[in-house]
Write an enzyme that holds these catalytic residues in place. Structure first.
Site, PDB file in Angstrom:
ATOM      1  N   ASP A 286      16.582  30.397  58.521  1.00 32.08           N
ATOM      2  CA  ASP A 286      16.498  31.814  58.981  1.00 32.08           C
ATOM      3  C   ASP A 286      17.605  32.450  57.984  1.00 32.08           C
ATOM      4  O   ASP A 286      18.391  31.972  57.596  1.00 32.08           O
ATOM      5  CB  ASP A 286      16.844  32.082  60.457  1.00 32.08           C
ATOM      6  CG  ASP A 286      16.183  33.310  60.929  1.00 32.08           C
ATOM      7  OD1 ASP A 286      15.977  34.248  59.958  1.00 32.08           O
ATOM      8  OD2 ASP A 286      16.100  33.382  62.428  1.00 32.08           O
TER       9      ASP A 286
HETATM   10  C1  NOJ Z   1      15.458  36.960  61.008  1.00 33.22           C
HETATM   11  C2  NOJ Z   1      14.419  36.616  62.080  1.00 33.22           C
HETATM   12  O1  NOJ Z   1      15.172  35.879  63.017  1.00 33.22           O
HETATM   13  C3  NOJ Z   1      13.317  35.699  61.566  1.00 33.22           C
HETATM   14  O2  NOJ Z   1      12.381  35.604  62.514  1.00 33.22           O
HETATM   15  C4  NOJ Z   1      12.754  36.602  60.530  1.00 33.22           C
HETATM   16  O3  NOJ Z   1      11.616  35.792  59.885  1.00 33.22           O
HETATM   17  C5  NOJ Z   1      13.911  36.737  59.372  1.00 33.22           C
HETATM   18  N1  NOJ Z   1      14.868  37.394  59.897  1.00 33.22           N
HETATM   19  C6  NOJ Z   1      13.175  37.451  57.795  1.00 33.22           C
HETATM   20  O4  NOJ Z   1      13.133  38.600  58.367  1.00 33.22           O
END
Ligand code: NOJ
Length: 798
Positions: A286
């Site tokens: 993430d």
């Molecule tokens: C954080 C989020 O938790 C995740 O779901 C997302 O895909 C990423 N940021 C990218 O935006």
């Protein structure tokens, strides 16, 4: 988890003991620790990916070490995440983009119903089509990897801020929905990403807190402390289905798992995901969830996002290799895992659409609007390196809006109906509440991560990275006005004014439709299960003066609905988060163009305390490790808990009314094999785990009849009770089958066949580290909700 701890946990729960920092300092939660599993299993050279693997290997032979490193970390680029091009070998880069409900940060795209609405439809076909149509839009914009779908959070706590991104609080339902979504993505050649692996059940303290230098860690993120059996039977379950369905990538989550950060947890990445489940794609972090270089790579992380320069942990891999800390073979495996799906889905082919330059402009605009964002769009001089091509600002929506309207209605759950619905011959309706009108703050707040959400405007999606920009929006008010035509549509769109002056409506409306909401967003857990903006008080006030009050909620999950039994409240619809056609979808339900067939994918309790499990919160502590979330409830979340403790819910998991009625006739259980071994014959691991776990063991047939007077569909649900020989902690019943019927005419019948696999009929035996079919009688229950079991039968396998 040892029995001692299980007992301890159960006792704590029974005693209502809250796990506090003091318990933590007594040491017992640290029994949840992570075993280490090395080395990281390399990709297999056989199987369906073999051909594309050869292409990747050819690419690898042409690349320098530095170029290979460039493929395993993100860079500046046109997308939410970008892998830089390598012009020397004519590689045009990779674009990764949110969201789970449609293309984020883009124009002329569709905002589909959120995961929770899709889950509430319990309709495999519609869920597949949702995946397919979303994939068409990602593809047409030239995006390679969609950061979708979500099965974690699963919904351990009703307060979870991101539960709505997933499909509901049951692993079987979530697993089926993930499988269908991924099949849709694969059919359109778009890479999918299942997220967030694993134990990402709360937003509160999902990341560590740091000191003023933004580097020194003051407190580590929350640690989700999960025992092995619960891990397998609850949280891992839908991920296993996703891996089996051929998901391209897995995103590891922010929080710690059993004390170790998810993206450097060798037990969960090397052991469970790549080892036990045989996952063949890349583990992607993430955004900023990586906390180390060498340790993460050894633990199984393949792709660091968003990468350099802001998260440079993988930037020095060349050095790690030179120093002998990482082998070049491990780097090559990372490259293979990242790049194989790209070739497998033919994205290297010239038939794959070019990138819409609008994505880059969108990104550039975002960076200007939110200067703290650390990434950059592609600069003018580097445009040629990427796969951009005309036309710009492509409209990729096709006729998906019609589908959104259909799925939005299919995901609405009719909770109460005293004959008020469907409306007919209504001449004078009142539309009340701040969830009824158009969006007051525009179609998209750039970073609409916000605990509250806008006061005015219908709540069609949640907040954070799980949404995008509406290209149009049909509000409930607008759709009702259209429906009412020459009739009278009176409205009050402000909850405060509604409380003060509901009596000002004249002539008194034949029906008052009250629209209320609760906003849910990434980065925040809910602080209450009450409706936002004093919605509950407003509903009661309206109901005091309007004896035909119909309440519609638009929420990302549970609202307690304490007023549900009010005699003047004649109907309640949980409309969930239905996307851009929110108004049309609800009009279809209210006026009966669509007979409701949605079912709750979670439980609505009478009292907050009925849920038991809360968001762990250790605010005010200073111990660096204070944030411990012990999943001492084991598998007893949602309906499993209500069953185990005999708690009466307000509306149970699987519940939903219709304008007609249904009967279930006959249950027929067919055992498929004479001899069943208690554990699966061992086979080489294939994606999803030992393939023998998915062998069917029984068929269950039931016949559904529409016993009412109008056409409609329903969802027969199969719940399985394991024999008494299964160990303590086994839920009373678990969902192991569901099927939406076709729209049945009055008196029409349909036979539904459920197939239960070995895994469906096993428990995870911790000591043997195997799925085991218990000996004794299984009870097969089929009904229309988890509490409305109509017919049952039993079967013995061993
Ligand atoms: C954080 C989020 O938790 C995740 O779901 C997302 O895909 C990423 N940021 C990218 O935006």
């Amino acid at each position: 988890m040892s029995n001692v701890l299980r007992l301890h946990g159960a006792m704590l729960l029974a005693l209502g003991v809250v796990v506090t920092a003091q318990n933590v300092s007594q040491g017992w939660p640290y029994m949840f620790e992570t075993e280490e599993v090395f080395p990281s299993p390399p990709m297999r050279t056989t199987g369906v990916l073999a051909e594309s693997l050869t292409l990747v290997n050819q690419l690898i032979t042409q690349l320098t070490l530095e170029e290979k490193v460039g493929l395993v970390e993100g860079s500046d680029g046109p997308c939410g995440g970008s892998i830089a091009p390598i012009p020397r070998v004519n590689f045009k880069g990779i674009c990764l983009q949110d969201s789970p409900l449609g293309v984020r940060e883009a124009d002329f795209v569709t905002m589909f119903p959120a995961g929770i609405a899709a889950g509430a439809s319990w309709d495999r076909n519609l869920i597949y089509q949702r995946g397919l149509f979303m994939a068409e839009e990602f593809r047409a914009k030239g995006i390679n990897i969609a950061l979708s779908p979500v099965v974690g959070p699963l919904g351990r706590s009703a307060f979870g801020g991101r539960n709505w991104e997933g499909f509901g609080a049951d692993p079987y339902l979530a697993g089926v929905a993930a499988k269908e979504t991924i099949a849709g993505f694969n059919a359109r050649g778009v890479q999918s990403t299942i997220k967030h692996w694993i134990g990402n059940e709360q937003e509160t303290m999902r990341n560590p807190s740091t000191g003023p230098d933004s580097v020194t860690v003051l407190q580590e993120s929350v640690s989700s402390n999960i025992d092995d059996r619960t891990m397998h039977e609850l949280y891992m379950w839908p991920f296993a289905d996703a891996v089996r369905a051929g998901v391209s990538h897995v995103m590891c989550s922010y929080q710690r798992l059993n004390q170790t950060y998810s993206c450097q947890n060798s037990k969960s990445l090397n052991g469970l995901l790549k080892g036990e489940l045989g996952f063949q794609g890349a583990v992607m972090s993430d955004w900023f969830a990586t906390h180390s270089g060498i340790s993460s790579i050894e633990a199984g992380l393949d792709l660091n996002m968003p990468g350099s320069p802001t998260s440079p942990y993988f930037h020095n891999i060349t050095q790690f290799i030179r120093d002998g800390n990482i082998t070049e073979e491990r780097l090559d495996d990372m490259v293979r895992r990242i790049m194989t799906p790209y070739f497998h889905l033919n994205q290297h082919n010239s038939s794959y659409p070019t990138l819409d330059l609008g994505l880059n402009e969108f990104k550039a605009q975002e960076v200007v609007a939110v200067p703290i964002l650390p990434w950059k769009a592609v600069s003018a001089q580097n445009i040629e390196d990427w796969n951009f091509g005309p036309p710009k600002n492509r409209d990729v929506r096709d006729n998906h809006g019609e589908f959104v309207r259909e799925l939005g209605a299919a995901g609405a759950v009719l909770l109460k109906n005293e004959g008020a619905l469907p409306f007919s011959k209504l001449r004078n309706v009142a539309v009340i509440g701040n969830d009824a009108a158009d969006l007051s703050q525009g179609q998209f707040a750039l970073n609409n991560t916000n605990p509250v959400g806008p006061e005015f405007g219908a709540n069609a999606v949640g907040g954070g990275s799980g949404v995008g920009r509406f290209s149009y929006f049909v509000s409930p008010l607008e759709a009702i006005k259209m429906k009412m035509g020459a009739g009278l549509t009176q409205y009050i769109l402000d909850n405060k004014i509604a409380v003060e002056s509901i009596g000002s409506l004249y002539p008194p409306p034949e029906a008052c439709v009250v629209f209320v909401k609760s906003f849910t967003s990434e980065a925040y857990d809910r602080s209450t299960l009450a409706l936002d903006w004093n919605g509950d008080a407003m509903v009661e006030e309206v109901a005091r003066s309007c004896n035909n009050t119909v309440v519609v909620t638009h929420s990302g999950g549970t609202d307690l609905l304490g007023w549900a039994d009010h005699p003047n409240i004649t109907a309640i619809v949980a409309g969930h988060l239905p996307g851009q056609e929110i108004g049309n979808s609800i009009v279809d339900i209210l006026w009966g163009n669509v007979n409701p067939s949605g079912k709750l994918p979670y439980t609505i309790a009478m009292e907050v305390s009925d849920y038991g499990t809360q968001i762990a919160n250790f605010s005010g502590t200073t111990d660096i490790n204070a944030w411990q979330s012990d999943f001492v409830e084991g598998q007893y979340i949602d309906y499993r808990r209500f069953d185990a403790y005999n708690i009466t819910p307000r509306y149970e998991f699987g519940f939903g009314l219709s304008y007609t009625s249904f009967e279930l006739e006959k249950i027929d259980i067919i055992r498929l094999t004479k001899e069943v071994s208690s554990t699966a014959p061992s086979q080489p691991v294939s994606p999803g785990g030992n393939a023998a776990l998915y062998d069917p063991l029984i068929f269950v047939n039931v016949t559904v009849r529409n016993s009412g007077s109008v056409a409609g569909a329903t969802v027969p649900q199969l719940y399985l009770s394991l024999p008494n020989s299964a160990p303590a902690g086994t839920p009373l019943q678990v969902l192991r089958g569901f099927e939406k019927t076709k729209v049945l005419e009055p008196d029409e019948r349909q036979t539904i066949a459920f197939i239960l696999t070995r895994k469906d009929m096993s428990f995870w035996e911790v000591t043997a580290q195997q799925w085991r079919v218990p000996s004794g009688d299984f009870t097969v229950r089929v009904g229309f909700s988890s509490r409305d079991i109509i017919t049952r039968g039993s079967v013995t396998l061993i």
